[in-house]
Design a protein around this motif. Structure first.
Motif, PDB file in Angstrom:
ATOM      1  N   GLY A 224     -38.069  59.821 -37.142  1.00 57.89           N
ATOM      2  CA  GLY A 224     -37.060  59.947 -38.200  1.00 57.89           C
ATOM      3  C   GLY A 224     -36.853  61.398 -38.618  1.00 57.89           C
ATOM      4  N   MET A 225     -37.960  62.152 -38.652  1.00 54.44           N
ATOM      5  CA  MET A 225     -37.853  63.587 -39.004  1.00 54.44           C
ATOM      6  C   MET A 225     -37.041  64.329 -37.952  1.00 54.44           C
ATOM      7  SD  MET A 225     -41.697  64.471 -40.184  1.00 54.44           S
ATOM      8  CE  MET A 225     -42.491  63.620 -41.544  1.00 54.44           C
ATOM      9  N   ARG A 226     -37.282  64.011 -36.695  1.00 57.37           N
ATOM     10  CA  ARG A 226     -36.523  64.663 -35.610  1.00 57.37           C
ATOM     11  C   ARG A 226     -35.035  64.390 -35.781  1.00 57.37           C
ATOM     12  NH1 ARG A 226     -40.216  64.439 -30.182  1.00 57.37           N
ATOM     13  NH2 ARG A 226     -42.168  64.736 -31.285  1.00 57.37           N
TER      14      ARG A 226
ATOM     15  N   LYS B  34     -33.519  63.677 -38.537  1.00 62.15           N
ATOM     16  CA  LYS B  34     -33.002  64.404 -39.699  1.00 62.15           C
ATOM     17  C   LYS B  34     -32.755  65.874 -39.350  1.00 62.15           C
ATOM     18  CE  LYS B  34     -36.085  62.416 -42.703  1.00 62.15           C
ATOM     19  NZ  LYS B  34     -36.667  62.119 -44.031  1.00 62.15           N
ATOM     20  N   VAL B  35     -33.630  66.448 -38.517  1.00 59.85           N
ATOM     21  CA  VAL B  35     -33.422  67.842 -38.088  1.00 59.85           C
ATOM     22  C   VAL B  35     -32.110  67.945 -37.299  1.00 59.85           C
ATOM     23  CG1 VAL B  35     -34.283  69.713 -36.610  1.00 59.85           C
ATOM     24  CG2 VAL B  35     -35.876  68.432 -38.050  1.00 59.85           C
ATOM     25  N   MET B  36     -31.865  66.953 -36.418  1.00 62.91           N
ATOM     26  CA  MET B  36     -30.624  66.958 -35.628  1.00 62.91           C
ATOM     27  C   MET B  36     -29.398  66.851 -36.548  1.00 62.91           C
ATOM     28  SD  MET B  36     -31.126  67.123 -32.328  1.00 62.91           S
ATOM     29  CE  MET B  36     -32.267  68.392 -32.759  1.00 62.91           C
ATOM     30  N   ILE B  37     -29.516  66.027 -37.585  1.00 61.36           N
ATOM     31  CA  ILE B  37     -28.404  65.873 -38.536  1.00 61.36           C
ATOM     32  C   ILE B  37     -28.162  67.198 -39.258  1.00 61.36           C
ATOM     33  CG2 ILE B  37     -27.674  64.727 -40.681  1.00 61.36           C
ATOM     34  CD1 ILE B  37     -29.262  62.221 -39.602  1.00 61.36           C
ATOM     35  N   CYS B  38     -29.228  67.826 -39.722  1.00 63.70           N
ATOM     36  CA  CYS B  38     -29.091  69.121 -40.410  1.00 63.70           C
ATOM     37  C   CYS B  38     -28.443  70.143 -39.475  1.00 63.70           C
ATOM     38  CB  CYS B  38     -30.450  69.632 -40.889  1.00 63.70           C
ATOM     39  SG  CYS B  38     -31.145  68.638 -42.224  1.00 63.70           S
ATOM     40  N   CYS B  39     -28.887  70.158 -38.220  1.00 62.39           N
ATOM     41  CA  CYS B  39     -28.301  71.098 -37.239  1.00 62.39           C
ATOM     42  C   CYS B  39     -26.804  70.832 -37.087  1.00 62.39           C
ATOM     43  CB  CYS B  39     -28.977  70.955 -35.875  1.00 62.39           C
ATOM     44  SG  CYS B  39     -30.610  71.673 -35.815  1.00 62.39           S
ATOM     45  N   GLY B  40     -26.440  69.568 -37.051  1.00 64.86           N
ATOM     46  CA  GLY B  40     -25.042  69.196 -36.851  1.00 64.86           C
ATOM     47  C   GLY B  40     -24.144  69.565 -38.025  1.00 64.86           C
ATOM     48  N   LEU B  41     -24.749  69.780 -39.187  1.00 71.30           N
ATOM     49  CA  LEU B  41     -23.953  70.074 -40.382  1.00 71.30           C
ATOM     50  C   LEU B  41     -23.879  71.567 -40.694  1.00 71.30           C
ATOM     51  CD1 LEU B  41     -25.277  67.194 -42.672  1.00 71.30           C
ATOM     52  CD2 LEU B  41     -23.054  67.321 -41.521  1.00 71.30           C
TER      53      LEU B  41
ATOM     54  N   VAL C 201     -30.182  54.457 -37.410  1.00 67.65           N
ATOM     55  CA  VAL C 201     -31.380  53.806 -36.883  1.00 67.65           C
ATOM     56  C   VAL C 201     -32.575  54.745 -37.023  1.00 67.65           C
ATOM     57  CG1 VAL C 201     -32.453  52.920 -34.773  1.00 67.65           C
ATOM     58  CG2 VAL C 201     -30.057  52.432 -35.250  1.00 67.65           C
ATOM     59  N   GLY C 202     -33.647  54.241 -37.570  1.00 69.48           N
ATOM     60  CA  GLY C 202     -34.879  55.036 -37.618  1.00 69.48           C
ATOM     61  C   GLY C 202     -35.032  55.892 -38.865  1.00 69.48           C
ATOM     62  N   LEU C 203     -34.006  55.937 -39.703  1.00 67.59           N
ATOM     63  CA  LEU C 203     -34.125  56.721 -40.935  1.00 67.59           C
ATOM     64  C   LEU C 203     -34.717  55.862 -42.046  1.00 67.59           C
ATOM     65  CD1 LEU C 203     -30.711  58.642 -41.112  1.00 67.59           C
ATOM     66  CD2 LEU C 203     -32.922  59.479 -40.285  1.00 67.59           C
ATOM     67  N   ASP C 204     -35.497  56.485 -42.930  1.00 70.82           N
ATOM     68  CA  ASP C 204     -36.022  55.740 -44.070  1.00 70.82           C
ATOM     69  C   ASP C 204     -34.897  55.524 -45.097  1.00 70.82           C
ATOM     70  OD1 ASP C 204     -35.847  57.980 -45.832  1.00 70.82           O
ATOM     71  OD2 ASP C 204     -37.796  58.700 -45.150  1.00 70.82           O
ATOM     72  N   PRO C 205     -35.097  54.605 -46.031  1.00 66.47           N
ATOM     73  CA  PRO C 205     -34.007  54.262 -46.959  1.00 66.47           C
ATOM     74  C   PRO C 205     -33.436  55.467 -47.706  1.00 66.47           C
ATOM     75  CG  PRO C 205     -35.749  52.658 -47.121  1.00 66.47           C
ATOM     76  CD  PRO C 205     -36.261  53.734 -46.219  1.00 66.47           C
ATOM     77  N   ARG C 206     -34.294  56.405 -48.095  1.00 65.77           N
ATOM     78  CA  ARG C 206     -33.780  57.564 -48.820  1.00 65.77           C
ATOM     79  C   ARG C 206     -32.871  58.404 -47.924  1.00 65.77           C
ATOM     80  NH1 ARG C 206     -34.920  59.629 -53.408  1.00 65.77           N
ATOM     81  NH2 ARG C 206     -36.735  58.299 -53.649  1.00 65.77           N
ATOM     82  N   ALA C 207     -33.280  58.565 -46.662  1.00 68.42           N
ATOM     83  CA  ALA C 207     -32.473  59.354 -45.727  1.00 68.42           C
ATOM     84  C   ALA C 207     -31.157  58.649 -45.409  1.00 68.42           C
ATOM     85  CB  ALA C 207     -33.263  59.619 -44.444  1.00 68.42           C
ATOM     86  N   VAL C 208     -31.207  57.317 -45.325  1.00 66.46           N
ATOM     87  CA  VAL C 208     -29.976  56.557 -45.093  1.00 66.46           C
ATOM     88  C   VAL C 208     -29.006  56.807 -46.240  1.00 66.46           C
ATOM     89  CG1 VAL C 208     -28.967  54.232 -45.005  1.00 66.46           C
ATOM     90  CG2 VAL C 208     -30.991  54.761 -43.644  1.00 66.46           C
TER      91      VAL C 208
ATOM     92  N   LEU D 153     -32.174  71.075 -45.610  1.00 69.30           N
ATOM     93  CA  LEU D 153     -33.556  70.608 -45.416  1.00 69.30           C
ATOM     94  C   LEU D 153     -34.072  69.936 -46.685  1.00 69.30           C
ATOM     95  CD1 LEU D 153     -35.198  73.511 -43.362  1.00 69.30           C
ATOM     96  CD2 LEU D 153     -34.172  71.395 -42.537  1.00 69.30           C
ATOM     97  N   GLU D 154     -33.725  70.510 -47.813  1.00 63.36           N
ATOM     98  CA  GLU D 154     -34.134  69.951 -49.105  1.00 63.36           C
ATOM     99  C   GLU D 154     -33.556  68.540 -49.251  1.00 63.36           C
ATOM    100  OE1 GLU D 154     -36.014  71.781 -51.301  1.00 63.36           O
ATOM    101  OE2 GLU D 154     -36.092  70.052 -52.676  1.00 63.36           O
ATOM    102  N   ARG D 155     -32.287  68.422 -48.918  1.00 63.78           N
ATOM    103  CA  ARG D 155     -31.580  67.163 -49.050  1.00 63.78           C
ATOM    104  C   ARG D 155     -32.225  66.048 -48.223  1.00 63.78           C
ATOM    105  NH1 ARG D 155     -25.039  66.576 -49.307  1.00 63.78           N
ATOM    106  NH2 ARG D 155     -25.188  64.445 -50.030  1.00 63.78           N
ATOM    107  N   PHE D 156     -32.724  66.431 -47.041  1.00 60.44           N
ATOM    108  CA  PHE D 156     -33.323  65.434 -46.150  1.00 60.44           C
ATOM    109  C   PHE D 156     -34.853  65.473 -46.174  1.00 60.44           C
ATOM    110  CE2 PHE D 156     -28.971  65.419 -44.622  1.00 60.44           C
ATOM    111  CZ  PHE D 156     -28.757  64.054 -44.468  1.00 60.44           C
ATOM    112  N   ASP D 157     -35.415  65.956 -47.272  1.00 61.02           N
ATOM    113  CA  ASP D 157     -36.877  65.905 -47.457  1.00 61.02           C
ATOM    114  C   ASP D 157     -37.655  66.633 -46.369  1.00 61.02           C
ATOM    115  OD1 ASP D 157     -37.552  64.767 -49.818  1.00 61.02           O
ATOM    116  OD2 ASP D 157     -37.558  62.689 -49.073  1.00 61.02           O
TER     117      ASP D 157
END
Ligand code: ATP
Ligand code: MG
Length: 242
Positions: free
Chosen positions: A134-136, A138-145, A159-166, A115-119
């Motif tokens: 984009g937050m949703r 990121k939550v899905m990505i965190c769940c997947g990891l 798609v839909g992620l901000d530059p930092r998240a990309v 969660l820290e990593r993805f703000d």
């Protein structure tokens, strides 16, 4: 070693042959791009591998086991394009849910650092309902990891992620690759794909029509050394000459 094998995969919806006889495999530590025009069959292929759709025909193995086997499933992760967030659960609840589903112990530290990593730390107690798109994602990505899978499937993850998240996600891809994981990533962002994929699979109308590294594709197409993945893709998927 081979981590994923798809053999003669077919998925028909009535008369629509969404996937029509596709075969490929991924090795440990390989990042492979799954490319193709809209409707090519990319999402259908990923959902079949993830076991969310039952294939019409063909076999799929994860580390040599049928993909529906419990152990195979625990080694697999799928981050969907359509975000299946639970609107009534908080961000932290999602992490807890995954921990319970995969019977993870000592998961809190990992969840916190993801969660820290993805703000998302400040959104820990926010309900799914109140998260931006984009937050949703990121939550899905965190769940997947969370459960340390060996084979990771991502459907249009950038798609839909901000530059930092990309940037974070690309770093995650590199870390996973270096840890020997296999990644299959569907994307339309070809300049990005050219940077992080070892190899690409190109689908069109349910078939695999090209496969290889950018260099492989250049030589197969007799294209110049400076042609980009985008140039090659447009050439490969054009209808001319057919
Ligand atoms: N549930 C469904 N019922 C009927 N046809 C479907 C269904 N899902 C997908 N299809 C069809 O299967 C084909 C492949 O769709 P799919 O979503 O796999 O394509 P895609 O490559 O992921 O496209 P995109 O780039 O737009 O995401 C399309 O012709 C689509 O209309
Ligand atoms: Mg799709």
């Amino acid at each position: 070693m081979e981590s994923l094998r798809v053999e003669n995969l077919k998925k028909y919806y009535g008369k629509t042959k969404a996937v029509d006889g596709v075969s490929f495999s991924l090795n440990d530590g390989e990042v492979v791009g799954l490319l193709g025009p809209n409707g090519a069959g990319k999402t259908t292929t990923l959902k079949c591998i993830a076991g969310l759709l039952r294939q019409t025909e063909g076999s799929i193995t994860i580390k040599g086991m049928d993909h529906r086997d419990d152990i195979a499933r625990s080694k697999l992760s799928y981050v969907p394009e359509v975000l299946d967030i639970y609107e009534g659960l908080t961000v932290w609840d999602h992490m807890k849910f995954i921990a319970l589903a995969y019977e993870l112990s000592d998961w809190e530290t990992k969840a916190y650092s993801l969660l820290e990593r993805f703000d998302l730390t400040e959104k820990r107690s926010e309900l799914g309902l109140n998260l931006s798109k984009g937050m949703r994602q990121k939550v899905m990505i965190c769940c997947g990891l969370m459960h340390d899978p060996d084979v990771l499937l991502f459907d249009e993850p950038l798609v839909g992620l901000d530059p930092r998240a990309v940037r974070e996600l690309k770093d995650v891809f590199v870390t996973l690759k270096n840890a020997g994981k296999s990644l299959l990533i569907s994307t339309h962002m070809l300049d990005t794909a050219q940077n992080f994929c070892d190899r690409v699979l190109v689908m069109k109308a349910g078939k695999l029509i090209a496969e290889g590294s950018v260099d492989d594709l250049r030589s197969k197409m007799r294209a110049s050394q400076d042609s980009t993945l985008e140039d090659l893709f447009l050439e490969i998927t054009s209808d001319e000459g057919k």
